[in-house]
Design an enzyme around this catalytic site. Structure first.
Site, PDB file in Angstrom:
ATOM      1  N   ARG A 189     -10.461  -0.653  11.956  1.00 59.41           N
ATOM      2  CA  ARG A 189     -11.151  -1.180  10.716  1.00 59.41           C
ATOM      3  C   ARG A 189     -11.419   0.110  10.226  1.00 59.41           C
ATOM      4  O   ARG A 189     -11.737   0.650   9.764  1.00 59.41           O
ATOM      5  CB  ARG A 189     -11.419  -2.095  10.587  1.00 59.41           C
ATOM      6  CG  ARG A 189     -11.146  -2.632   8.961  1.00 59.41           C
ATOM      7  CD  ARG A 189     -12.065  -3.398   8.220  1.00 59.41           C
ATOM      8  NE  ARG A 189     -12.118  -3.888   6.534  1.00 59.41           N
ATOM      9  CZ  ARG A 189     -12.086  -4.453   6.171  1.00 59.41           C
ATOM     10  NH1 ARG A 189     -12.301  -6.118   6.535  1.00 59.41           N
ATOM     11  NH2 ARG A 189     -12.826  -4.463   5.332  1.00 59.41           N
ATOM     12  N   ASN A 226      -3.251  -9.078   7.585  1.00 57.22           N
ATOM     13  CA  ASN A 226      -2.379  -7.830   6.449  1.00 57.22           C
ATOM     14  C   ASN A 226      -2.450  -6.669   7.005  1.00 57.22           C
ATOM     15  O   ASN A 226      -2.447  -6.906   8.337  1.00 57.22           O
ATOM     16  CB  ASN A 226      -4.241  -7.057   5.466  1.00 57.22           C
ATOM     17  CG  ASN A 226      -5.096  -7.883   4.943  1.00 57.22           C
ATOM     18  OD1 ASN A 226      -2.998  -8.445   3.407  1.00 57.22           O
ATOM     19  ND2 ASN A 226      -5.652  -8.554   4.393  1.00 57.22           N
ATOM     20  N   CYS A 242      -1.131 -13.884  -0.066  1.00 52.70           N
ATOM     21  CA  CYS A 242      -2.860 -13.325  -0.453  1.00 52.70           C
ATOM     22  C   CYS A 242      -3.944 -13.982  -0.961  1.00 52.70           C
ATOM     23  O   CYS A 242      -3.070 -15.033  -2.263  1.00 52.70           O
ATOM     24  CB  CYS A 242      -3.113 -11.656  -1.350  1.00 52.70           C
ATOM     25  SG  CYS A 242      -4.351 -11.562  -1.054  1.00 52.70           S
ATOM     26  N   ASP A 243      -4.857 -14.238  -0.811  1.00 54.95           N
ATOM     27  CA  ASP A 243      -6.163 -15.133  -1.522  1.00 54.95           C
ATOM     28  C   ASP A 243      -6.525 -14.650  -2.895  1.00 54.95           C
ATOM     29  O   ASP A 243      -7.781 -14.796  -2.728  1.00 54.95           O
ATOM     30  CB  ASP A 243      -6.673 -15.709  -0.346  1.00 54.95           C
ATOM     31  CG  ASP A 243      -7.698 -15.073   0.335  1.00 54.95           C
ATOM     32  OD1 ASP A 243      -7.291 -13.514   0.054  1.00 54.95           O
ATOM     33  OD2 ASP A 243      -9.328 -15.110   0.656  1.00 54.95           O
ATOM     34  N   HIS A 254      -2.047  -6.744  -3.682  1.00 55.73           N
ATOM     35  CA  HIS A 254      -3.409  -5.986  -3.925  1.00 55.73           C
ATOM     36  C   HIS A 254      -3.179  -4.869  -4.928  1.00 55.73           C
ATOM     37  O   HIS A 254      -3.424  -3.922  -4.548  1.00 55.73           O
ATOM     38  CB  HIS A 254      -3.632  -5.042  -2.537  1.00 55.73           C
ATOM     39  CG  HIS A 254      -4.050  -6.711  -1.511  1.00 55.73           C
ATOM     40  ND1 HIS A 254      -5.099  -6.163  -0.460  1.00 55.73           N
ATOM     41  CD2 HIS A 254      -4.297  -7.566  -1.463  1.00 55.73           C
ATOM     42  CE1 HIS A 254      -5.466  -7.049   0.218  1.00 55.73           C
ATOM     43  NE2 HIS A 254      -5.067  -8.236  -0.230  1.00 55.73           N
ATOM     44  N   TYR A 308      -7.913  -4.747  -6.569  1.00 62.72           N
ATOM     45  CA  TYR A 308      -7.583  -4.270  -5.457  1.00 62.72           C
ATOM     46  C   TYR A 308      -7.417  -2.399  -6.635  1.00 62.72           C
ATOM     47  O   TYR A 308      -6.978  -1.935  -5.589  1.00 62.72           O
ATOM     48  CB  TYR A 308      -6.419  -4.238  -4.667  1.00 62.72           C
ATOM     49  CG  TYR A 308      -7.538  -5.332  -3.127  1.00 62.72           C
ATOM     50  CD1 TYR A 308      -7.916  -3.917  -2.182  1.00 62.72           C
ATOM     51  CD2 TYR A 308      -7.569  -6.404  -2.942  1.00 62.72           C
ATOM     52  CE1 TYR A 308      -8.634  -5.390  -1.187  1.00 62.72           C
ATOM     53  CE2 TYR A 308      -7.611  -7.016  -1.838  1.00 62.72           C
ATOM     54  CZ  TYR A 308      -8.550  -6.595  -1.438  1.00 62.72           C
ATOM     55  OH  TYR A 308      -9.149  -6.912   0.029  1.00 62.72           O
ATOM     56  N   ARG A 338     -17.578  -0.736   4.815  1.00 59.66           N
ATOM     57  CA  ARG A 338     -17.063  -2.612   4.719  1.00 59.66           C
ATOM     58  C   ARG A 338     -16.712  -3.383   6.243  1.00 59.66           C
ATOM     59  O   ARG A 338     -17.610  -3.787   6.711  1.00 59.66           O
ATOM     60  CB  ARG A 338     -15.349  -2.647   3.813  1.00 59.66           C
ATOM     61  CG  ARG A 338     -15.154  -4.120   3.939  1.00 59.66           C
ATOM     62  CD  ARG A 338     -16.748  -4.843   3.011  1.00 59.66           C
ATOM     63  NE  ARG A 338     -16.594  -7.136   3.299  1.00 59.66           N
ATOM     64  CZ  ARG A 338     -16.759  -7.618   3.128  1.00 59.66           C
ATOM     65  NH1 ARG A 338     -18.801  -6.943   3.529  1.00 59.66           N
ATOM     66  NH2 ARG A 338     -17.086  -8.573   3.252  1.00 59.66           N
TER      67      ARG A 338
END
Ligand SMILES: NC(=O)c1ccc[n+]([C@@H]2O[C@H](COP(=O)([O-])OP(=O)(O)OC[C@H]3O[C@@H](n4cnc5c(N)ncnc54)[C@H](O)[C@@H]3O)[C@@H](O)[C@H]2O)c1
Ligand SMILES: O=P(O)(O)OC[C@H]1O[C@H](O[C@H]2[C@H](O)[C@@H](O)[C@@H](O)O[C@@H]2CO)[C@H](O)[C@@H](O)[C@@H]1O
Ligand SMILES: [Mn+2]
Length: 448
Positions: free
Chosen positions: A95, A149, A171-172, A203, A271, A291
């Site tokens: 990531r 994801n 998705c939350d 998103h 998003y 992040r």
């Protein structure tokens, strides 16, 4: 499938979200009784830390629960009713590269959006399909609830490669946004009492209607808050809660004010800031601390620290483990499938006319009614020109990524990056792609 109790496999047992979800399952036991929980991961070491701590917690709080953890797919996927999947292929190390490589080229780097999301998608497709195949082989009647994801790309890959599988992608983010809208409008009963309309891709979507349980239109009040502070007015100011929200998320909830201003008729998913303000995101990013670093230094250290502490002490007393109240939507969804509750959920599903002026084969995020036989979509009608333009562009990016993965096509992946609203030119797209290929050796199929 209505049963007295259910067997659940958590795929991605070593995830930072696993303890919160496991504790949430215990808390929700009255409405969703679970008698067997299995953790499954392909990284034995990472999973063991989380699993040993949870084992102690379960022994102390739910001794009757049949709990085990394994890296063996036969053990993990035999005799189960639900798979809750939250895997991260490549872990935070990858990531970090997804975020930092594009930034090196002056392009935004984000977990699920733009170049970073595309790179992550190319890693995730194989992992999610593998788990789906295990589930179908060893428990053909089970349901997989996937929130791994990037859900948009993963969902498109499942549509193409496993069109008849019992997988639901969810998705939350919209759930969190509904919590915030309920808070800013002081809605009694919170998010669950809202009626809403929404359309988009994962998103990448917009709320078009929000009502309370009595049918009162909340849009005017929500718009007033958006115009002043974005979603910030929806953050609860209970003691101790704010400190759990990292700085970067606070910026995102505040920036929603500018995102909303682009189309004040709708309420945007947070998003969208990455597609509408990519230059601002690049300017405000630190290319040396993204992040991923914030999560590794925050959530990962906190969760794994707590696990190690429990294991060392041999008890979970005072351990700081907390049920993830936010994740109760997963139990709501499992209950709807198991108990035929016919509740409304925002799911990522094949369009087939739900958004009538948009690609029928797109995996759209729209409200659905869920019962024992799966989901039925609620039609959202036509989308306006602005959203249609954005959606056409983004869905093409996602479809090209899946085609690139299936065909091993360099050309198509280059086209996907070129088409992304976050990337300024085909030249920059190529430079980013070549670096991403190098970084993802062993994770992506070979591209020709
Ligand atoms: N859709 C949503 O609303 C939502 C919300 C939060 C997190 N997520 C997603 O949940 C996932 C987990 O997030 P995290 O931050 O806890 O990551 P994490 O790295 O802490 O955990 C992921 C786990 O998945 C495991 N894994 C990787 N590939 C695997 C495979 N092929 N088979 C089995 N296990 C595998 C890893 O070993 C790791 O233990 C991510 O995909 C994240 O984006 C989704
Ligand atoms: O950067 P991360 O790993 O913290 O979060 C990325 C995920 O963000 C969304 O989930 C959020 C949620 O919506 C937000 O409000 C916060 O409180 O917690 C969640 C998890 O961090 C998004 O829906 C996920 O898909 C992302 O993976
Ligand atoms: Mn999400």
């Amino acid at each position: 499938m209505s049963k007295k109790s259910y067997a659940v496999t958590i795929a991605g047992g070593g995830s930072t979200f696993t303890p919160g979800i496991a504790l949430m399952l215990l808390e929700e036991h009255d409405r969703f009784p679970v008698d067997k929980v299995v953790f499954y991961d392909n990284n034995a070491e990472r999973q063991e830390t989380v699993a040993k701590a949870c084992e102690i917690y379960f022994r102390e709080h739910a001794p009757e629960l049949d709990f085990s953890y394994t890296t063996d797919p036969v053990e993990a996927f035999t005799g189960i009713d639900f798979v809750l999947a939250h895997i991260r292929v490549g872990l935070y190390a990858m990531r970090e590269l997804d975020e930092k490589i594009p930034l090196k080229h002056g392009v935004l780097g984000q977990e699920t959006c733009g170049a970073g999301g595309i790179a992550y998608g190319m890693r995730s497709i194989g992992g999610v399909i593998e788990i789906l195949d295990y589930m179908e082989k060893y428990s053909p009647n089970a349901w997989m609830l996937n929130y791994s994801n990037p859900a948009a790309i993963v969902a498109e890959a499942c549509r193409v490669l496993r069109p008849h599988s019992r997988i639901i992608n969810i998705c939350d983010m919209p759930i969190d946004l509904m919590d915030k809208m309920a808070t800013m409008c002081h809605v009694k009963g919170g998010r669950r009492s809202l009626q809403y309309s929404y359309y988009g891709l994962n998103h990448f979507g917009w709320f078009t209607k929000v009502y309370d349980s009595e049918g009162n239109d909340l849009m005017p009040e929500i718009k007033r808050h958006m115009a002043k502070n974005g979603y910030l007015d929806g953050i609860e100011h209970e003691e101790g809660r704010e400190q759990h929200i990292d700085e970067s998320w606070i910026y995102t909830f505040g920036k929603a004010k500018d995102v909303w201003a682009v189309d004040p008729e709708t309420i945007p998913n947070t998003y969208l800031k990455y597609y509408l303000f990519p230059d601002y995101v690049v300017e405000t990013s630190n290319p040396n601390y993204t992040r991923a670093n914030e999560v590794m230094d925050g959530r990962e250290k906190r969760v794994f620290g707590a696990c190690r502490d429990i294991i060392a002490k041999g008890t979970s007393e005072g351990c700081g483990f907390e049920a993830d109240a936010h994740a109760t939507y997963i139990v709501d969804l499992a209950c709807a499938l198991a108990e035929n509750t016919k509740e409304r959920f925002l799911l990522i599903v094949p369009n087939d006319g739900a958004v009538s002026n948009f690609d029928e084969t797109a995996m759209v995020e729209v409200p659905c009614i869920v019962g024992a036989n799966g989901y039925e979509k609620i039609c959202q009608g036509k989308v306006p020109q602005f959203q249609k333009g954005m959606l056409e562009q983004q869905v093409s990016v996602e479809k090209l990524v899946v085609q690139a993965w299936v065909e091993g096509s360099y050309q198509k992946l280059w086209q996907a990056l070129t088409l992304s609203a976050t990337i300024p030119s085909a030249q920059v797209a190529k430079e980013v792609l070549d670096d991403l290929i190098e970084a993802n050796k062993g994770y992506w199929p070979e591209l020709k």
